[in-house]
Scaffold this motif. Sequence first.
Motif, PDB file in Angstrom:
ATOM      1  N   ASP A 240       8.920  -2.838   1.922  1.00  0.00           N
ATOM      2  CA  ASP A 240       8.642  -1.711   2.808  1.00  0.00           C
ATOM      3  C   ASP A 240       9.973  -1.062   3.183  1.00  0.00           C
ATOM      4  N   PRO A 241      10.174   0.222   2.844  1.00  0.00           N
ATOM      5  CA  PRO A 241      11.461   0.857   3.113  1.00  0.00           C
ATOM      6  C   PRO A 241      11.731   1.110   4.587  1.00  0.00           C
ATOM      7  N   ALA A 246      11.768  -6.734   5.143  1.00  0.00           N
ATOM      8  CA  ALA A 246      10.339  -6.880   4.852  1.00  0.00           C
ATOM      9  C   ALA A 246      10.111  -7.057   3.359  1.00  0.00           C
ATOM     10  N   ILE A 247       9.345  -8.078   2.994  1.00  0.00           N
ATOM     11  CA  ILE A 247       9.038  -8.332   1.584  1.00  0.00           C
ATOM     12  C   ILE A 247       7.663  -8.993   1.494  1.00  0.00           C
ATOM     13  N   GLN A 248       6.908  -8.617   0.475  1.00  0.00           N
ATOM     14  CA  GLN A 248       5.605  -9.228   0.238  1.00  0.00           C
ATOM     15  C   GLN A 248       5.481  -9.580  -1.241  1.00  0.00           C
ATOM     16  N   PHE A 249       4.815 -10.714  -1.508  1.00  0.00           N
ATOM     17  CA  PHE A 249       4.533 -11.129  -2.881  1.00  0.00           C
ATOM     18  C   PHE A 249       3.048 -10.886  -3.138  1.00  0.00           C
ATOM     19  N   GLN A 250       2.757 -10.078  -4.164  1.00  0.00           N
ATOM     20  CA  GLN A 250       1.393  -9.634  -4.404  1.00  0.00           C
ATOM     21  C   GLN A 250       0.970  -9.885  -5.847  1.00  0.00           C
ATOM     22  N   GLN A 251      -0.332  -9.746  -6.081  1.00  0.00           N
ATOM     23  CA  GLN A 251      -0.911  -9.844  -7.424  1.00  0.00           C
ATOM     24  C   GLN A 251      -0.466 -11.126  -8.139  1.00  0.00           C
ATOM     25  N   SER A 278      11.965 -11.804   5.062  1.00  0.00           N
ATOM     26  CA  SER A 278      12.979 -12.712   4.535  1.00  0.00           C
ATOM     27  C   SER A 278      14.179 -12.718   5.467  1.00  0.00           C
ATOM     28  N   GLU A 279      14.782 -13.885   5.618  1.00  0.00           N
ATOM     29  CA  GLU A 279      15.970 -14.009   6.469  1.00  0.00           C
ATOM     30  C   GLU A 279      17.012 -14.859   5.750  1.00  0.00           C
TER      31      GLU A 279
END
Length: 312
Positions: A240-241, A246-251, A278-279
Amino acid sequence: MNKILLTTVVAGIFCLSSCSVFKNPSKKVVATDQNVEQPAKVKKDKNKADRQKPAKTGNVKTENMANDKSKQADAMQILNGEWTIQEVNGSKTTGDERPYIYFESSTGRFYGSNGCNTLNGSFTVKAGGKLSFSEVISSLKMCHDAPFEFAINGAIDQVRGFAVEKSGNETLLSLRSETGKTVMLLRRHNLDYLNGAWKVISLNGQPVDNDNVKFVIDIPELKLHGNAGCNIVNGSILIDPDKSDAIQFQQLATTRMMCPDIQLETQILVALEEVGKSERMKDNKVLLTNSDGSTKIILEKMDLKAAQDIME
């Protein structure tokens, strides 16, 4: 909690690259400090998370990165890479097709999108924080929902200078007119530290003793590839810019082998789908948390060669 998608896939063969850990030989790769691949066309950015307001810059100390000729080369390198357009003439950009500009410092060219059409042209940096665009051309696609297309085109024509601002982990780029007015505000994500191979050492607060649980995260390609403990897993990455870290793992998709420790694998896949942030930690470790801030996974950096078995 999202339903885990378990479908049969054949893991692709990936080769190591200095820019992208998954190298596609058919694509041109730009060697940059941000490890960003030159876009051959406008990138589709679907299923964006809810946006937040851009970081305020009123109380941020601004450092002009190109205030004399000796810093011109440094300024070119700082601009290098992809920047998301966050504001145009003070109005925040929205929508799934988020506009962006990619500066290719090695050639003095830029590429991007105004939210509808692909843009490309040349850019020039001079002493004193001067920046201008030239030879700008655009595709001619008609879009019914591209509210910032003409504003971005007009702003690019007005740009005569720039400044880079640091606010915590954020990097903001102000593109300014002849009078010093900010006509566009751009932001660059700060997740390049995630690029590479990782071993899962903790899951939901408990240590993981299975050395097979490891992943390769490719930020430039927005891909995940690895081993969940038994089966090979592949997936896509969403950044997400508008949100820091912010990071998501999808599909997520896996092979379907049955293993004695299949319960651990299921928990790994569930945790991956719950990750929202993520940190960066000390000692080459990364903390992955959910939207509530609860710890889901702790990763430890691996050498890419040590992860070769999951790359084949």
